[in-house]
Design a protein around this motif. Sequence first.
Motif, short mmCIF file in Angstrom:
data_model
loop_
_atom_site.label_atom_id
_atom_site.label_comp_id
_atom_site.label_asym_id
_atom_site.label_seq_id
_atom_site.Cartn_x
_atom_site.Cartn_y
_atom_site.Cartn_z
N VAL A 71 0.84 -1.20 0.00
CA VAL A 71 0.00 0.00 0.00
C VAL A 71 0.87 1.25 0.00
N GLN A 72 1.89 1.26 0.86
CA GLN A 72 2.78 2.41 0.92
C GLN A 72 3.51 2.62 -0.40
N ASN A 73 3.93 1.54 -1.02
CA ASN A 73 4.60 1.64 -2.32
C ASN A 73 3.67 2.17 -3.40
N SER A 74 2.39 1.83 -3.30
CA SER A 74 1.42 2.35 -4.27
C SER A 74 1.21 3.85 -4.09
N ILE A 75 1.18 4.29 -2.86
CA ILE A 75 0.99 5.72 -2.57
C ILE A 75 2.19 6.53 -3.07
N GLU A 76 3.39 6.02 -2.85
CA GLU A 76 4.62 6.71 -3.23
C GLU A 76 5.05 6.42 -4.67
N ASN A 77 4.34 5.52 -5.33
CA ASN A 77 4.71 5.06 -6.68
C ASN A 77 6.20 4.70 -6.71
N SER A 130 -5.22 -3.12 5.50
CA SER A 130 -4.52 -2.71 4.27
C SER A 130 -5.16 -3.22 2.99
N LEU A 131 -5.81 -4.37 3.07
CA LEU A 131 -6.31 -5.03 1.86
C LEU A 131 -7.26 -4.17 1.03
N PRO A 132 -8.26 -3.51 1.62
CA PRO A 132 -9.16 -2.70 0.78
C PRO A 132 -8.44 -1.58 0.04
N LEU A 133 -7.41 -1.01 0.65
CA LEU A 133 -6.65 0.06 0.00
C LEU A 133 -5.88 -0.47 -1.20
N LYS A 184 -10.97 -18.20 4.61
CA LYS A 184 -12.39 -18.54 4.46
C LYS A 184 -13.24 -17.28 4.60
N GLU A 185 -12.89 -16.41 5.55
CA GLU A 185 -13.61 -15.15 5.72
C GLU A 185 -13.42 -14.25 4.51
N LEU A 186 -12.21 -14.23 3.96
CA LEU A 186 -11.96 -13.43 2.77
C LEU A 186 -12.74 -13.96 1.58
N ASP A 187 -12.87 -15.26 1.50
CA ASP A 187 -13.67 -15.89 0.44
C ASP A 187 -15.13 -15.44 0.55
N LYS A 188 -15.64 -15.41 1.77
CA LYS A 188 -17.03 -15.00 1.99
C LYS A 188 -17.28 -13.54 1.62
N SER A 189 -16.22 -12.73 1.65
CA SER A 189 -16.37 -11.29 1.39
C SER A 189 -16.81 -10.98 -0.03
N GLY A 190 -16.55 -11.91 -0.95
CA GLY A 190 -16.92 -11.68 -2.34
C GLY A 190 -15.94 -10.79 -3.09
N LEU A 191 -14.82 -10.44 -2.48
CA LEU A 191 -13.84 -9.56 -3.11
C LEU A 191 -12.99 -10.30 -4.15
N PHE A 192 -12.91 -11.62 -4.00
CA PHE A 192 -11.96 -12.38 -4.79
C PHE A 192 -12.66 -13.39 -5.71
N ALA A 193 -12.17 -13.44 -6.95
CA ALA A 193 -12.69 -14.42 -7.90
C ALA A 193 -12.18 -15.81 -7.54
N LEU A 194 -10.95 -15.87 -7.01
CA LEU A 194 -10.34 -17.15 -6.66
C LEU A 194 -9.58 -17.03 -5.35
N ILE A 195 -9.65 -18.06 -4.55
CA ILE A 195 -8.74 -18.26 -3.43
C ILE A 195 -7.86 -19.44 -3.81
#
Length: 280
Positions: A71-77, A130-133, A184-195
């Motif tokens: 995330v920090q690397n993305s902010i600072e490019n 950090s994940l949502p960012l 398993k919780e991340l899978d339930k979130s619907g954010l990911f096409a694949l685990i």
Amino acid sequence: MKKLSLFIIILFVQISVCLAQINETLKVLAIGNSFSEDAIEQYLHELALAADKQIIIGNLYIGGAPLDLHVQNSIENKDAYSYRKIGLDGKKVTVEKVSLEKALHDEDWDYVSLQQASPLSGKYDLIMESLPLLIGYVQQQTSENIKLIFHQTWAYQQDSKHDGFKNYDSNQMTMYKSIASTTKELDKSGLFALIIPSGTAIQNARTSSIADHFTRDGYHLELNYGRFTVACTWYEKLFGLDVRKNSYRPEQVTELQAKIAKEAAHKAVKKPYKISKVRL
């Protein structure tokens, strides 16, 4: 006139076939660390090739990198990554000092894989800080059709000396269960096409005759059958094909080791959050 019409039809069919072949090339980029290096930089391309599948594999590598560093690397490019790319010919090209933005724009990626640093991979609340960012940044930089992967990493060897093992009372099963419940919780979130259940694949494999010998230093995968086990898991999830039917076996992996790797991977895909015994 009839000949012209037939020529146009044939030409259209040929163009359609060519376009279909181009579209069949799967493009996967991992934003990771040494655990993504272990998972996809060896053997995945060869497994795809054996099944007549085309794949381009990218890995943005920083050793031990957690999600908040990405995330920090993305902010600072920041040009902070070793960018390893395996092309259609199977050759790996490494470019140092590459930014997330540059790699994300290097190909029209089908999938982008994210993962947490291994000592923190069973810490759901910390991941979600950090994940949502990072997801937001990836989606901003790529097409609306991008699909996300979460890479489930593996628990350490029971006698591992890694400091991060203390987060799980230096107990392999405690660590595995934490990682499994978190993904398993991340899978339930619907954010990911694949685990990708690499952690479960390795835990399955540890029930085999090879036992708890799937790492080379207590946490990084054994270079041959260890890495092959996780590559098999990625292959089956990405292509939806039973890896047990894939003919590929690395030269340095025995027939028994290959069977164990493929069986462990297949069972992990079927049951990604539960250990399945491999009776080989």
